[in-house]
Design an enzyme around this catalytic site. Sequence first.
Site, PDB file in Angstrom:
ATOM      1  N   HIS A  71      -7.495  -5.743  -0.034  1.00  0.00           N
ATOM      2  CA  HIS A  71      -6.292  -4.949   0.192  1.00  0.00           C
ATOM      3  C   HIS A  71      -5.617  -5.358   1.496  1.00  0.00           C
ATOM      4  O   HIS A  71      -6.256  -5.431   2.546  1.00  0.00           O
ATOM      5  CB  HIS A  71      -6.682  -3.470   0.245  1.00  0.00           C
ATOM      6  CG  HIS A  71      -5.522  -2.517   0.305  1.00  0.00           C
ATOM      7  ND1 HIS A  71      -4.607  -2.396  -0.702  1.00  0.00           N
ATOM      8  CD2 HIS A  71      -5.136  -1.630   1.259  1.00  0.00           C
ATOM      9  CE1 HIS A  71      -3.713  -1.475  -0.390  1.00  0.00           C
ATOM     10  NE2 HIS A  71      -4.005  -1.003   0.810  1.00  0.00           N
ATOM     11  N   SER A 101       0.844  -1.185   0.000  1.00  0.00           N
ATOM     12  CA  SER A 101       0.000   0.000   0.000  1.00  0.00           C
ATOM     13  C   SER A 101       0.886   1.243   0.000  1.00  0.00           C
ATOM     14  O   SER A 101       1.705   1.427  -0.899  1.00  0.00           O
ATOM     15  CB  SER A 101      -0.953  -0.032   1.197  1.00  0.00           C
ATOM     16  OG  SER A 101      -1.957   0.944   1.081  1.00  0.00           O
ATOM     17  N   GLU A 126      -9.058  -5.755  -4.128  1.00  0.00           N
ATOM     18  CA  GLU A 126      -8.485  -4.687  -3.300  1.00  0.00           C
ATOM     19  C   GLU A 126      -9.549  -3.840  -2.614  1.00  0.00           C
ATOM     20  O   GLU A 126      -9.519  -3.605  -1.407  1.00  0.00           O
ATOM     21  CB  GLU A 126      -7.597  -3.777  -4.165  1.00  0.00           C
ATOM     22  CG  GLU A 126      -6.367  -4.437  -4.758  1.00  0.00           C
ATOM     23  CD  GLU A 126      -5.167  -4.391  -3.835  1.00  0.00           C
ATOM     24  OE1 GLU A 126      -5.308  -3.936  -2.685  1.00  0.00           O
ATOM     25  OE2 GLU A 126      -4.091  -4.830  -4.266  1.00  0.00           O
TER      26      GLU A 126
END
Length: 511
Positions: A424, A218, A332
Amino acid sequence: MRNWHWLGMLASAWLCFSAAHADEPIVATKEGRLRGTQLQDPVVYVFKGVHYGQSTAGTARFKAPKRVAKWQGVKNAVKFGSICPQAGDPGRLTTTPGELLSPSEDCLVLNVWTPAIDGNGKRPVMVWLHGRGFYAGAGSEPLYDGARLAKRGDVVVVTINHRLNVFGYLHLADVGGKEFATSGNVGVQDMQLALEWVRDNVAAFGGDPGNVTIFGESGGGVKVSTLLGVPSAKGLFQRGIIQSGARTRGMPADMANKNAQTVMQKLGVKTVAELQAVPMDELLAAVTTSGRTTPDFGPVVDGSYLPTNMFEPEAAASARGIPVMVGSNKDEHALYAREHPLIGKMTDAQLREDLLRDYGANTDALIAAYKQSRPQASPWDLMVAVRSNRFHIGTVRLAESASKVSPVYVYSFDFESSPLKAAHGSEIAFVFSNATASPKARPGAKAVEDAMSEAWIAFARTGNPNHAGLPNWPTYDARNRATMIFDAQSKVVNDPRAPERTVWEGKELVR
């Protein structure tokens, strides 16, 4: 990009926390001696809260970091250090149950896990850059416990803290002059200083300073992307892994200038000296909204420290020749949509209405392309897929640029490890070899953990992620677009979900 509170809490449950052994290892660094802890399960050594830089408070605020001063005697490195100033609780969590860390501007610390302190000095070094964008996070979070990865791969794992949000990325060059020329990037300069510490000291922990891989997820992936574009960081690492954080460009200087003006006006200050005198909590509160920061902060293309965009319109000179592994997760956006009122129950009409808000005239073309690519997907799954574009197509665009000048390996994490599927951040536990420690691990988790951990370790060792437990994984190019699909049975697919890639050509991604 965000990692959320539940991830940290989930990781706490996943990990079987290691108990300290009576032995107290001592390592001599160039600054002084450190006392760490020997763990029993797995048997590794850990050194926590090691300062690599001096305090950034007061007149040091917004300036390039300074290396930690030398000391006499032996310093304890048995507890995690302070986190850098941030809002919310996720970054405060640690692998010690019930422990919450406090924020401080004296936060330039790192943590080291090593399988042995034997003078070997030849183990690959893996330096983790934490997630939660540029607004929060810490290297001490449970998700990033490096013990099992270090033991499994016979590698040295390092996690770091660095300045965040307004403290790390407030671009004051125009109002502060030369003294603050790099203020919009001091958080990245912190990372560079940590890498310099690794270069100078990691051999004492059994690591090879000439074989360093930076990796992150990320916001951490964006940090890897950014460091690839920093000329002065060249040579401090030999390869990079970008997990759900592919970014090809930094923040334009004019936007960063406007952000600085907004902050100063809100606080009623006119000079940098006045800004340096604002109490830490007051400065943070001035930019914090619901745990995040407004305006958004991040590395600035300032023309000097970060001279150009990293991979747009082409790869920066400093990135050329450095092997890169880059990828994203199938679902995600499911992490961000977990409180959506229609979760899992969306109709086709509701799908179109939802997407129209952000995609306008492109909506029908996007839906058609994603239906072609995922014919069995529900309307809810299609919404998640379309809204994951910044990760999926961002990966493709960075890979296209980087593969022209470097070996690039692309992956997609498709294993549905939770009710949010392949959301995610869900790959992190598999990379760190922590996923199967969870009693909630789903069938197939061990195969995925073995495949991913060993790929990351192989890449850190040689710059090539191939290993005996995977089918052959070719490098990426714009003709074949070979992509490793990590799942219960991993496989390589050329140009997976091609309709999704082509429908985005020429379109701006929604970040």
